[in-house]
Design a protein around this motif. Structure first.
Motif, PDB file in Angstrom:
ATOM      1  N   LEU A   2       0.908  -1.175  -0.052  1.00  0.00           N
ATOM      2  CA  LEU A   2      -0.164   0.032   0.057  1.00  0.00           C
ATOM      3  C   LEU A   2       0.876   1.386   0.084  1.00  0.00           C
ATOM      4  N   GLN A   3       2.093   1.088   0.121  1.00  0.00           N
ATOM      5  CA  GLN A   3       3.094   2.302   0.324  1.00  0.00           C
ATOM      6  C   GLN A   3       3.464   2.816  -1.103  1.00  0.00           C
ATOM      7  N   ARG A   4       2.936   2.339  -2.304  1.00  0.00           N
ATOM      8  CA  ARG A   4       3.458   2.694  -3.652  1.00  0.00           C
ATOM      9  C   ARG A   4       2.679   4.284  -3.971  1.00  0.00           C
ATOM     10  N   ILE A   5       3.307   4.937  -4.886  1.00  0.00           N
ATOM     11  CA  ILE A   5       2.980   6.145  -5.138  1.00  0.00           C
ATOM     12  C   ILE A   5       1.822   6.392  -5.895  1.00  0.00           C
ATOM     13  N   GLN A   6       1.040   5.208  -6.625  1.00  0.00           N
ATOM     14  CA  GLN A   6      -0.308   5.048  -7.230  1.00  0.00           C
ATOM     15  C   GLN A   6      -1.367   5.269  -6.033  1.00  0.00           C
ATOM     16  N   THR A   7      -0.934   4.638  -4.982  1.00  0.00           N
ATOM     17  CA  THR A   7      -1.868   4.550  -3.876  1.00  0.00           C
ATOM     18  C   THR A   7      -2.049   6.057  -3.323  1.00  0.00           C
ATOM     19  N   VAL A   8      -1.035   6.917  -3.380  1.00  0.00           N
ATOM     20  CA  VAL A   8      -1.193   8.408  -2.868  1.00  0.00           C
ATOM     21  C   VAL A   8      -2.102   9.151  -3.865  1.00  0.00           C
ATOM     22  N   TRP A   9      -1.853   8.780  -5.297  1.00  0.00           N
ATOM     23  CA  TRP A   9      -2.750   9.546  -6.178  1.00  0.00           C
ATOM     24  C   TRP A   9      -4.110   9.328  -6.161  1.00  0.00           C
ATOM     25  N   ILE A  10      -4.231   7.821  -6.161  1.00  0.00           N
ATOM     26  CA  ILE A  10      -5.584   7.383  -5.863  1.00  0.00           C
ATOM     27  C   ILE A  10      -6.373   8.114  -4.766  1.00  0.00           C
ATOM     28  N   PHE A  11      -5.644   8.062  -3.522  1.00  0.00           N
ATOM     29  CA  PHE A  11      -6.250   8.631  -2.812  1.00  0.00           C
ATOM     30  C   PHE A  11      -6.424  10.264  -2.734  1.00  0.00           C
ATOM     31  N   LEU A  12      -5.588  10.963  -3.358  1.00  0.00           N
ATOM     32  CA  LEU A  12      -6.008  12.190  -3.753  1.00  0.00           C
ATOM     33  C   LEU A  12      -7.147  12.377  -4.593  1.00  0.00           C
ATOM     34  N   ALA A  13      -7.493  11.467  -5.330  1.00  0.00           N
ATOM     35  CA  ALA A  13      -8.649  11.432  -6.160  1.00  0.00           C
ATOM     36  C   ALA A  13      -9.828  11.249  -5.330  1.00  0.00           C
ATOM     37  N   ILE A  14      -9.673  10.286  -4.459  1.00  0.00           N
ATOM     38  CA  ILE A  14     -10.673  10.122  -3.351  1.00  0.00           C
ATOM     39  C   ILE A  14     -11.077  11.438  -2.609  1.00  0.00           C
ATOM     40  N   ILE A  15     -10.136  12.091  -2.340  1.00  0.00           N
ATOM     41  CA  ILE A  15     -10.211  13.461  -1.542  1.00  0.00           C
ATOM     42  C   ILE A  15     -10.961  14.257  -2.408  1.00  0.00           C
ATOM     43  N   GLY A  16     -10.791  14.332  -3.676  1.00  0.00           N
ATOM     44  CA  GLY A  16     -11.400  15.250  -4.780  1.00  0.00           C
ATOM     45  C   GLY A  16     -12.814  15.103  -4.694  1.00  0.00           C
ATOM     46  N   ALA A  17     -13.162  13.720  -4.767  1.00  0.00           N
ATOM     47  CA  ALA A  17     -14.383  13.236  -4.887  1.00  0.00           C
ATOM     48  C   ALA A  17     -15.358  13.803  -3.315  1.00  0.00           C
ATOM     49  N   VAL A  18     -14.553  13.558  -2.180  1.00  0.00           N
ATOM     50  CA  VAL A  18     -15.205  13.928  -1.068  1.00  0.00           C
ATOM     51  C   VAL A  18     -15.476  15.463  -0.884  1.00  0.00           C
ATOM     52  N   PHE A  19     -14.547  16.437  -1.524  1.00  0.00           N
ATOM     53  CA  PHE A  19     -14.789  17.607  -1.592  1.00  0.00           C
ATOM     54  C   PHE A  19     -15.887  18.053  -2.679  1.00  0.00           C
ATOM     55  N   LEU A  20     -15.921  17.341  -3.596  1.00  0.00           N
ATOM     56  CA  LEU A  20     -17.067  17.422  -4.629  1.00  0.00           C
ATOM     57  C   LEU A  20     -18.431  17.203  -3.822  1.00  0.00           C
ATOM     58  N   PHE A  21     -18.521  16.200  -3.002  1.00  0.00           N
ATOM     59  CA  PHE A  21     -19.441  15.868  -2.419  1.00  0.00           C
ATOM     60  C   PHE A  21     -19.901  16.729  -1.398  1.00  0.00           C
ATOM     61  N   ILE A  22     -19.082  17.472  -0.811  1.00  0.00           N
ATOM     62  CA  ILE A  22     -19.342  18.367   0.312  1.00  0.00           C
ATOM     63  C   ILE A  22     -19.763  19.672  -0.547  1.00  0.00           C
ATOM     64  N   THR A  23     -19.163  20.008  -1.493  1.00  0.00           N
ATOM     65  CA  THR A  23     -19.425  21.404  -2.137  1.00  0.00           C
ATOM     66  C   THR A  23     -20.506  21.422  -3.150  1.00  0.00           C
ATOM     67  N   GLY A  24     -20.905  20.160  -3.515  1.00  0.00           N
ATOM     68  CA  GLY A  24     -21.909  20.070  -4.575  1.00  0.00           C
ATOM     69  C   GLY A  24     -23.501  19.658  -3.908  1.00  0.00           C
ATOM     70  N   GLN A  25     -23.642  20.154  -2.957  1.00  0.00           N
ATOM     71  CA  GLN A  25     -25.000  19.779  -2.317  1.00  0.00           C
ATOM     72  C   GLN A  25     -26.014  20.704  -2.871  1.00  0.00           C
ATOM     73  N   ASP A  26     -25.778  21.763  -3.508  1.00  0.00           N
ATOM     74  CA  ASP A  26     -26.747  22.661  -3.910  1.00  0.00           C
ATOM     75  C   ASP A  26     -27.085  22.452  -5.452  1.00  0.00           C
ATOM     76  N   PHE A  27     -26.655  21.386  -5.976  1.00  0.00           N
ATOM     77  CA  PHE A  27     -26.741  21.040  -7.585  1.00  0.00           C
ATOM     78  C   PHE A  27     -28.246  20.585  -7.820  1.00  0.00           C
ATOM     79  N   SER A  28     -28.896  21.210  -8.561  1.00  0.00           N
ATOM     80  CA  SER A  28     -30.190  20.517  -8.989  1.00  0.00           C
ATOM     81  C   SER A  28     -30.302  20.775 -10.396  1.00  0.00           C
ATOM     82  N   LEU A  29     -30.196  19.772 -11.171  1.00  0.00           N
ATOM     83  CA  LEU A  29     -30.833  20.008 -12.680  1.00  0.00           C
ATOM     84  C   LEU A  29     -31.620  19.154 -13.113  1.00  0.00           C
ATOM     85  N   PHE A  30     -31.932  17.976 -12.650  1.00  0.00           N
ATOM     86  CA  PHE A  30     -33.214  17.214 -13.187  1.00  0.00           C
ATOM     87  C   PHE A  30     -34.000  16.720 -12.294  1.00  0.00           C
ATOM     88  N   GLY A  31     -34.270  17.619 -11.226  1.00  0.00           N
ATOM     89  CA  GLY A  31     -35.438  17.557 -10.126  1.00  0.00           C
ATOM     90  C   GLY A  31     -34.473  17.164  -8.917  1.00  0.00           C
TER      91      GLY A  31
END
Length: 129
Positions: A2-31
């Motif tokens: 688990l200490q490989r560099i790609q694990t860090v990059w994947i974890f950063l992508a997960i953090i980006g998804a979490v931040f999108l979840f937090i900031t994207g709560q006001d999204f309403s497009l199709f109901g």
């Protein structure tokens, strides 16, 4: 490993998804369907499955590619939402939400580069035997 560099990059992508979840709560497009929340939860699950499947590099690459596609769809939805969003009293500023899927896509593509590099290294060592 688990200490490989790609694990860090994947974890950063997960953090980006979490931040999108937090900031994207006001999204309403199709109901009332929470597309952003569903996409973010899916991205987090795929990210953790990808991190935990470090022994199967092909599965890791496939999961990362699926995550890149989901991020691209979320980016398209957010771009469409921001283009149709008025800058009136309810939303005086347009959001930063499209940055997070873009950063997640970049992190996942860099992780795929390092996973392929590990795959080539393993194949070259197998040829020497």
């Amino acid at each position: 490993m688990l200490q490989r560099i790609q694990t860090v990059w994947i974890f950063l992508a997960i953090i980006g998804a979490v931040f999108l979840f937090i900031t994207g709560q006001d999204f309403s497009l199709f109901g009332p369907v929470p597309f952003i929340s569903i996409g973010c939860v899916t991205l987090v699950l795929f990210g953790f499955i990808s991190i935990l499947s470090y022994k199967n590099r092909k599965r890791q690459i496939q999961l990362n590619n699926i995550s890149v596609i989901i991020n691209a769809l979320l980016l398209g939805l957010l771009a469409y939402w921001l283009l149709t969003l008025s800058g009136g009293i309810d939303f005086p500023e347009k959001g930063i939400e499209p940055v997070f899927p873009l950063l997640s896509m970049i992190c996942l593509l860099i992780a795929n580069v390092y996973i392929r590099k590990d795959e080539r290294l393993v194949k070259s060592v197998d040829r020497l035997r």
